[in-house]
Design a protein around this motif. Structure first.
Motif, short mmCIF file in Angstrom:
data_model
loop_
_atom_site.label_atom_id
_atom_site.label_comp_id
_atom_site.label_asym_id
_atom_site.label_seq_id
_atom_site.Cartn_x
_atom_site.Cartn_y
_atom_site.Cartn_z
N VAL A 17 0.84 -1.21 0.00
CA VAL A 17 0.00 0.00 0.00
C VAL A 17 0.87 1.25 0.00
CG1 VAL A 17 -1.95 -1.09 1.17
CG2 VAL A 17 -0.26 0.16 2.51
N ASP A 18 0.32 2.31 -0.55
CA ASP A 18 1.00 3.60 -0.61
C ASP A 18 0.25 4.57 0.28
OD1 ASP A 18 2.68 5.65 -1.41
OD2 ASP A 18 1.57 6.05 -3.26
N LEU A 19 0.81 4.86 1.43
CA LEU A 19 0.15 5.74 2.39
C LEU A 19 0.33 7.21 2.01
CD1 LEU A 19 0.94 3.88 5.71
CD2 LEU A 19 -1.25 4.06 4.53
N PRO A 20 -0.56 8.06 2.51
CA PRO A 20 -0.46 9.49 2.21
C PRO A 20 0.90 10.07 2.61
CG PRO A 20 -2.54 8.99 3.30
CD PRO A 20 -1.72 7.74 3.35
N ALA A 21 1.32 11.10 1.92
CA ALA A 21 2.61 11.75 2.20
C ALA A 21 2.66 12.17 3.67
CB ALA A 21 2.78 12.97 1.30
N GLY A 22 3.82 11.99 4.26
CA GLY A 22 4.02 12.36 5.65
C GLY A 22 3.65 11.28 6.64
N THR A 23 3.13 10.16 6.13
CA THR A 23 2.76 9.04 6.99
C THR A 23 3.88 8.01 6.93
OG1 THR A 23 0.44 9.38 6.44
CG2 THR A 23 1.01 7.26 7.41
N ALA A 24 4.22 7.43 8.06
CA ALA A 24 5.24 6.37 8.08
C ALA A 24 4.78 5.20 7.23
CB ALA A 24 5.48 5.92 9.52
N ALA A 25 5.72 4.45 6.69
CA ALA A 25 5.39 3.28 5.87
C ALA A 25 4.69 2.22 6.72
CB ALA A 25 6.66 2.70 5.26
N LEU A 26 3.79 1.49 6.11
CA LEU A 26 3.09 0.41 6.79
C LEU A 26 4.06 -0.74 7.04
CD1 LEU A 26 0.24 -0.62 7.74
CD2 LEU A 26 0.10 -1.75 5.50
N THR A 27 4.14 -1.19 8.29
CA THR A 27 4.91 -2.39 8.61
C THR A 27 3.94 -3.55 8.67
OG1 THR A 27 4.76 -1.96 10.98
CG2 THR A 27 6.72 -1.13 9.85
N THR A 28 4.39 -4.75 8.33
CA THR A 28 3.49 -5.89 8.29
C THR A 28 4.19 -7.14 8.82
OG1 THR A 28 4.09 -6.62 6.05
CG2 THR A 28 2.38 -4.95 6.21
N THR A 29 3.39 -8.03 9.38
CA THR A 29 3.87 -9.36 9.77
C THR A 29 2.78 -10.38 9.50
OG1 THR A 29 3.17 -9.00 12.06
CG2 THR A 29 5.48 -8.59 11.58
N GLY A 30 3.18 -11.58 9.22
CA GLY A 30 2.24 -12.67 8.98
C GLY A 30 1.82 -13.36 10.26
N HIS A 31 2.20 -12.83 11.39
CA HIS A 31 1.88 -13.41 12.69
C HIS A 31 1.60 -12.27 13.67
CE1 HIS A 31 6.15 -12.40 12.69
NE2 HIS A 31 6.00 -12.18 13.97
#
Length: 149
Positions: A17-31
């Protein structure tokens, strides 16, 4: 179905996903992680219905995923969460995850499942994770795939 590999693949799809400018990148985990860096998407509980077709030809799983967003203030966090929960657009988790279905006639998640679909969003509320409060929601994902022979 190899649920651990499926959960990892869904987390990887969500990461696009591409979050709005100024927002930290989305971190993800499968657990379910011990600690998170917000905003964070993770795969949590799941249920499996076995033998939906003859001789184990098809299993169906429902995976509960959560997305948690920090709360710099009550409105900003919810606006980021709303963008992630949109049905379409560059920040849409639904669109990013369903893109991993592949082209017509291809298996989903690089061959790990026959198909998947984000079916609903629920539980839009405050969540506590390791003592910290986040605004978040759950995404329910239906996955179908080959059962055990």
């Amino acid at each position: 179905m190899q649920i651990s590999k499926i959960r990892t693949a869904i987390a990887a799809a969500a990461r696009t996903v591409d979050l709005p400018a100024g927002t930290a990148a989305l971190t993800t985990t499968g657990h379910v992680p011990d600690a998170i860096t917000a905003p964070h998407f993770f795969c949590a509980e799941y249920s499996v219905e076995f033998d939906k077709a003859m001789r184990g030809g098809l299993d169906e799983a429902e995976l509960t995923c959560r997305v948690l967003v920090g709360r710099p203030d009550d409105r900003a966090g919810q606006e980021i969460l709303d963008a992630l929960l949109d049905g379409s657009g560059p920040s849409s988790l639904k669109q990013a995850i369903e893109a991993a279905r592949g082209a017509p006639g291809e298996y989903a998640l690089g061959g790990l499942a026959d198909d998947l679909r984000v079916t609903r969003i629920q539980g839009y509320r405050w969540y506590e994770h390791q003592g910290t409060q986040y605004v978040g929601a759950e995404l329910m994902i239906r996955i179908i795939g080959k059962g055990a022979p």
